[in-house]
Design a protein around this motif. Structure first.
Motif, PDB file in Angstrom:
ATOM      1  N   ARG A 280     -13.150 -33.103 -34.092  1.00 59.00           N
ATOM      2  CA  ARG A 280     -14.005 -34.166 -33.554  1.00 59.00           C
ATOM      3  C   ARG A 280     -13.350 -34.865 -32.364  1.00 59.00           C
ATOM      4  O   ARG A 280     -13.441 -36.089 -32.216  1.00 59.00           O
TER       5      ARG A 280
ATOM      6  N   GLN B  11     -19.327 -24.606 -38.202  1.00 63.06           N
ATOM      7  CA  GLN B  11     -18.640 -25.864 -38.490  1.00 63.06           C
ATOM      8  C   GLN B  11     -18.378 -26.687 -37.232  1.00 63.06           C
ATOM      9  O   GLN B  11     -18.027 -27.855 -37.323  1.00 63.06           O
TER      10      GLN B  11
ATOM     11  N   ILE C 127      -5.889 -36.627 -40.813  1.00 63.95           N
ATOM     12  CA  ILE C 127      -6.680 -36.737 -42.038  1.00 63.95           C
ATOM     13  C   ILE C 127      -5.893 -37.478 -43.110  1.00 63.95           C
ATOM     14  O   ILE C 127      -6.407 -38.400 -43.759  1.00 63.95           O
TER      15      ILE C 127
ATOM     16  N   ARG D 156     -12.821 -32.132 -46.404  1.00 61.67           N
ATOM     17  CA  ARG D 156     -13.184 -32.927 -45.222  1.00 61.67           C
ATOM     18  C   ARG D 156     -12.303 -34.166 -45.104  1.00 61.67           C
ATOM     19  O   ARG D 156     -11.935 -34.566 -44.023  1.00 61.67           O
ATOM     20  N   TYR D 157     -12.015 -34.766 -46.251  1.00 57.79           N
ATOM     21  CA  TYR D 157     -11.178 -35.971 -46.293  1.00 57.79           C
ATOM     22  C   TYR D 157      -9.966 -35.703 -47.184  1.00 57.79           C
ATOM     23  O   TYR D 157     -10.001 -34.816 -48.042  1.00 57.79           O
TER      24      TYR D 157
ATOM     25  N   GLY E 161     -13.019 -25.623 -43.850  1.00 61.76           N
ATOM     26  CA  GLY E 161     -14.176 -26.195 -44.521  1.00 61.76           C
ATOM     27  C   GLY E 161     -13.988 -26.418 -46.006  1.00 61.76           C
ATOM     28  O   GLY E 161     -14.941 -26.724 -46.722  1.00 61.76           O
TER      29      GLY E 161
ATOM     30  N   ASP F 254     -10.462 -35.605 -50.894  1.00 68.05           N
ATOM     31  CA  ASP F 254     -11.018 -34.410 -51.539  1.00 68.05           C
ATOM     32  C   ASP F 254      -9.947 -33.637 -52.304  1.00 68.05           C
ATOM     33  O   ASP F 254     -10.274 -32.756 -53.110  1.00 68.05           O
TER      34      ASP F 254
ATOM     35  N   LYS G 155     -13.828 -29.027 -34.284  1.00 66.65           N
ATOM     36  CA  LYS G 155     -13.779 -29.379 -35.707  1.00 66.65           C
ATOM     37  C   LYS G 155     -12.949 -30.635 -35.940  1.00 66.65           C
ATOM     38  O   LYS G 155     -13.165 -31.362 -36.913  1.00 66.65           O
TER      39      LYS G 155
ATOM     40  N   ALA H 179      -8.958 -28.220 -43.951  1.00 64.31           N
ATOM     41  CA  ALA H 179     -10.070 -28.908 -43.280  1.00 64.31           C
ATOM     42  C   ALA H 179     -10.731 -27.979 -42.273  1.00 64.31           C
ATOM     43  O   ALA H 179     -11.963 -27.922 -42.161  1.00 64.31           O
TER      44      ALA H 179
END
Length: 268
Positions: free
Chosen positions: A214, A118, A185, A65-66, A62, A69, A212, A59
């Motif tokens: 958040r 990012q 995640i 993201r989830y 990059g 994925d 990144k 993650a």
């Protein structure tokens, strides 16, 4: 199953006396990450929570993201390989394989420009009392069991006003954060009103990694760098260093601290 520590024979010298004993040492474990049948990177880590580490690392890079994925993941602990298949093809900017060491700085082979692209401005604006920060740091240090045994690992935690929710350790300070991020995640944990508590120095690389994730609040017992402070200011992250005992230094976005005029904090 890999161990987190090993007992190594040693000779101890103290006050002119020699003692034959052993010492508990943090284990250093190389893990090669294969993405869609191509070797992506080899990282050196503490051999626990490897799935969370891989998810968080991908993650941060990059690649995903989830958690959705990822089509499949298999970790061969005996051989030191993690095999990941993603739903989408990974567009690699370089075919060079990377060795990511356990220390800090350019040994991680990160490119600052790519990381900065990012990074995202954090919008969460929750508030917390200064004394709660100091109490959280105290609880954080009390739970540093592997560090107390070895003196050779970093530690990172996710906390809310109520207390510490997740805590991970690793010989690499980046790895400890990746394990946190990977767990969040994987389990789809909300980032709202959460903070990062960290044992290491707040460098620009660490600050960008937190952005990144958040998360807008970083509390460390160690020092920041000037570039990290500039980035924290730009990215709306509250950066606090030297959180020890009854003291802490608030470097950016103090608006998240519920400080009364009568509150005395040592900011030097």
């Amino acid at each position: 199953m890999k161990r987190e520590t090993r007992h190594i024979p040693m000779i101890k010298y103290e006050d002119g006396k020699i003692t034959h004993t052993d010492d508990e040492i943090a284990e250093e474990y190389p893990l090669t990450i294969m993405v869609n049948d191509e070797e992506f990177a080899t990282m050196v880590c503490t051999p626990d929570h490897l799935e969370e580490l891989v998810i968080g690392f991908l993650a941060s890079e990059g690649i995903i993201r989830y958690v959705d994925d990822i089509l499949s993941m298999h970790i061969d602990k005996g051989r030191g390989y993690a095999y990941i298949t993603t739903h989408k093809q990974v567009n690699s900017t370089s075919s060079n394989k990377r060795w990511i060491g356990s220390c800090c700085g350019m040994s991680r082979a990160f490119y600052f420009q790519t990381d900065a692209k990012q990074a995202k401005t954090v919008m969460d604006d929750f508030k917390v009392k200064p004394e709660d920060c100091l109490n959280l740091m105290k609880a954080f240090q009390e739970r540093a069991s592997i560090f107390k045994k070895t003196g050779g690992v970093h530690q990172a935690a996710i906390a809310s006003r109520e207390g510490i929710e997740l805590i991970f350790h690793d010989i690499g300070r980046h790895n400890a954060l990746d394990k946190l991020n990977g767990f969040m995640i994987k389990n789809k944990i909300s980032r709202k009103e959460k903070m990062v508590i960290f044992s290491g120095r707040i460098s620009s690389e660490i600050l960008i990694k937190v952005s990144k994730m958040r998360l807008g609040f970083l509390l460390s017992k160690s020092a920041p760098t000037d570039l990290a402070i500039e980035l924290a200011d730009d990215l709306n992250i509250t950066a606090i260093g030297f959180a020890r005992g009854k003291r802490m230094n608030i470097y950016t976005h103090s608006n998240r601290l519920l400080i009364e005029e009568s509150t005395e904090l040592d900011l030097n």
